[in-house]
Motif scaffolding. Structure first.
Motif, PDB file in Angstrom:
ATOM      1  N   GLU A  91       0.841  -1.194   0.000  1.00 13.99           N
ATOM      2  CA  GLU A  91       0.000   0.000   0.000  1.00 13.99           C
ATOM      3  C   GLU A  91       0.880   1.249   0.000  1.00 13.99           C
ATOM      4  OE1 GLU A  91      -3.575   2.033   2.608  1.00 13.99           O
ATOM      5  OE2 GLU A  91      -3.151  -0.105   2.853  1.00 13.99           O
ATOM      6  N   GLY A  92       0.535   2.232  -0.818  1.00 11.49           N
ATOM      7  CA  GLY A  92       1.295   3.478  -0.895  1.00 11.49           C
ATOM      8  C   GLY A  92       2.390   3.474  -1.950  1.00 11.49           C
ATOM      9  N   ASP A  93       2.671   2.306  -2.532  1.00 13.78           N
ATOM     10  CA  ASP A  93       3.707   2.218  -3.566  1.00 13.78           C
ATOM     11  C   ASP A  93       3.167   2.711  -4.904  1.00 13.78           C
ATOM     12  OD1 ASP A  93       5.661   1.046  -1.959  1.00 13.78           O
ATOM     13  OD2 ASP A  93       5.161  -0.996  -2.564  1.00 13.78           O
ATOM     14  N   ASP A  94       4.045   3.339  -5.673  1.00 13.43           N
ATOM     15  CA  ASP A  94       3.774   3.614  -7.078  1.00 13.43           C
ATOM     16  C   ASP A  94       5.067   3.295  -7.820  1.00 13.43           C
ATOM     17  OD1 ASP A  94       5.481   5.840  -6.803  1.00 13.43           O
ATOM     18  OD2 ASP A  94       3.816   7.241  -6.587  1.00 13.43           O
ATOM     19  N   MET A  95       5.044   3.392  -9.127  1.00 13.28           N
ATOM     20  CA  MET A  95       6.232   3.006  -9.899  1.00 13.28           C
ATOM     21  C   MET A  95       7.453   3.855  -9.522  1.00 13.28           C
ATOM     22  SD  MET A  95       5.577   0.294 -11.561  1.00 13.28           S
ATOM     23  CE  MET A  95       6.263  -0.101 -13.164  1.00 13.28           C
ATOM     24  N   TYR A  96       7.227   5.126  -9.201  1.00 13.70           N
ATOM     25  CA  TYR A  96       8.368   5.975  -8.837  1.00 13.70           C
ATOM     26  C   TYR A  96       8.980   5.534  -7.504  1.00 13.70           C
ATOM     27  CZ  TYR A  96      11.404   9.805  -7.683  1.00 13.70           C
ATOM     28  OH  TYR A  96      12.515  10.517  -7.332  1.00 13.70           O
ATOM     29  N   THR A  97       8.147   5.284  -6.496  1.00 11.12           N
ATOM     30  CA  THR A  97       8.707   4.893  -5.190  1.00 11.12           C
ATOM     31  C   THR A  97       9.406   3.534  -5.286  1.00 11.12           C
ATOM     32  OG1 THR A  97       6.579   3.978  -4.431  1.00 11.12           O
ATOM     33  CG2 THR A  97       7.072   6.265  -3.806  1.00 11.12           C
ATOM     34  N   ILE A  98       8.862   2.636  -6.110  1.00  3.16           N
ATOM     35  CA  ILE A  98       9.512   1.338  -6.323  1.00  3.16           C
ATOM     36  C   ILE A  98      10.850   1.546  -7.035  1.00  3.16           C
ATOM     37  CG2 ILE A  98       9.335  -0.889  -7.530  1.00  3.16           C
ATOM     38  CD1 ILE A  98       6.228  -0.625  -7.064  1.00  3.16           C
ATOM     39  N   GLY A 124      -0.259  -5.937  -3.967  1.00  2.00           N
ATOM     40  CA  GLY A 124      -0.117  -7.383  -4.082  1.00  2.00           C
ATOM     41  C   GLY A 124       0.469  -7.847  -5.406  1.00  2.00           C
ATOM     42  N   GLN A 125       0.498  -6.956  -6.402  1.00  2.00           N
ATOM     43  CA  GLN A 125       1.056  -7.303  -7.717  1.00  2.00           C
ATOM     44  C   GLN A 125       2.563  -7.517  -7.592  1.00  2.00           C
ATOM     45  OE1 GLN A 125      -0.007  -4.465 -10.774  1.00  2.00           O
ATOM     46  NE2 GLN A 125       1.628  -5.146 -12.148  1.00  2.00           N
ATOM     47  N   ARG A 126       3.092  -8.478  -8.353  1.00  2.00           N
ATOM     48  CA  ARG A 126       4.543  -8.711  -8.417  1.00  2.00           C
ATOM     49  C   ARG A 126       5.129  -7.828  -9.502  1.00  2.00           C
ATOM     50  NH1 ARG A 126       7.676 -10.573  -4.800  1.00  2.00           N
ATOM     51  NH2 ARG A 126       6.515 -12.000  -3.576  1.00  2.00           N
TER      52      ARG A 126
END
Length: 135
Positions: A91-98, A124-126
């Motif tokens: 929760e709270g993740d987006d492509m930039y934070t990843i 939950g997505q890998r």
């Protein structure tokens, strides 16, 4: 709460932290610091004698962008692949934070996962960090 010995208070002198002690090496082999509240690209650039536009480019952000407390700020180029194989989205993740967490360029994350730029992953997505998702 200063310690005391034989009812005498001992005062410790505190010195400002040496900024270079904040520089860590990411497991993707890129030097970085963790931004503190109120820091900007300009203040970090001045403290660490870096070119502001380089810091903006390395971190894929616009000049003048607000840095968040706890944000990773790289001092080198992010890689095309991660050191881990995949990551389960929280929760709270987006492509930039990843991208920042794993030291991988955002556009490469999109390519590795066959996603369109701007599309965001679901909790939950890998997310693949090393190899492309099979079609």
């Amino acid at each position: 709460n200063e310690p005391s010995v034989n009812n005498k208070t001992i005062a410790y002198e505190t010195r400002p932290q040496n900024p270079t002690t904040r520089i860590k090496n990411h497991k993707n082999n890129i030097p970085y610091i963790v931004a503190q509240a109120g820091e900007t690209i300009a203040t970090i650039s001045k403290t660490y004698n870096k070119v502001p536009s380089d810091i903006a480019n390395f971190n894929e952000i616009q000049m003048g962008s607000k840095l968040k407390d706890g944000q990773i700020v790289f001092f080198g180029k992010k890689k095309t692949k991660g050191s881990d194989y995949s990551y389960k989205v929280q929760e709270g993740d987006d492509m930039y934070t990843i991208s920042q967490r794993f030291g991988v360029k955002v556009n490469n994350l999109y390519k590795l996962n066959r996603m369109e730029p701007g599309e965001q992953p679901k909790i939950g997505q890998r997310i693949n960090l090393k190899t492309k998702v099979r079609a």
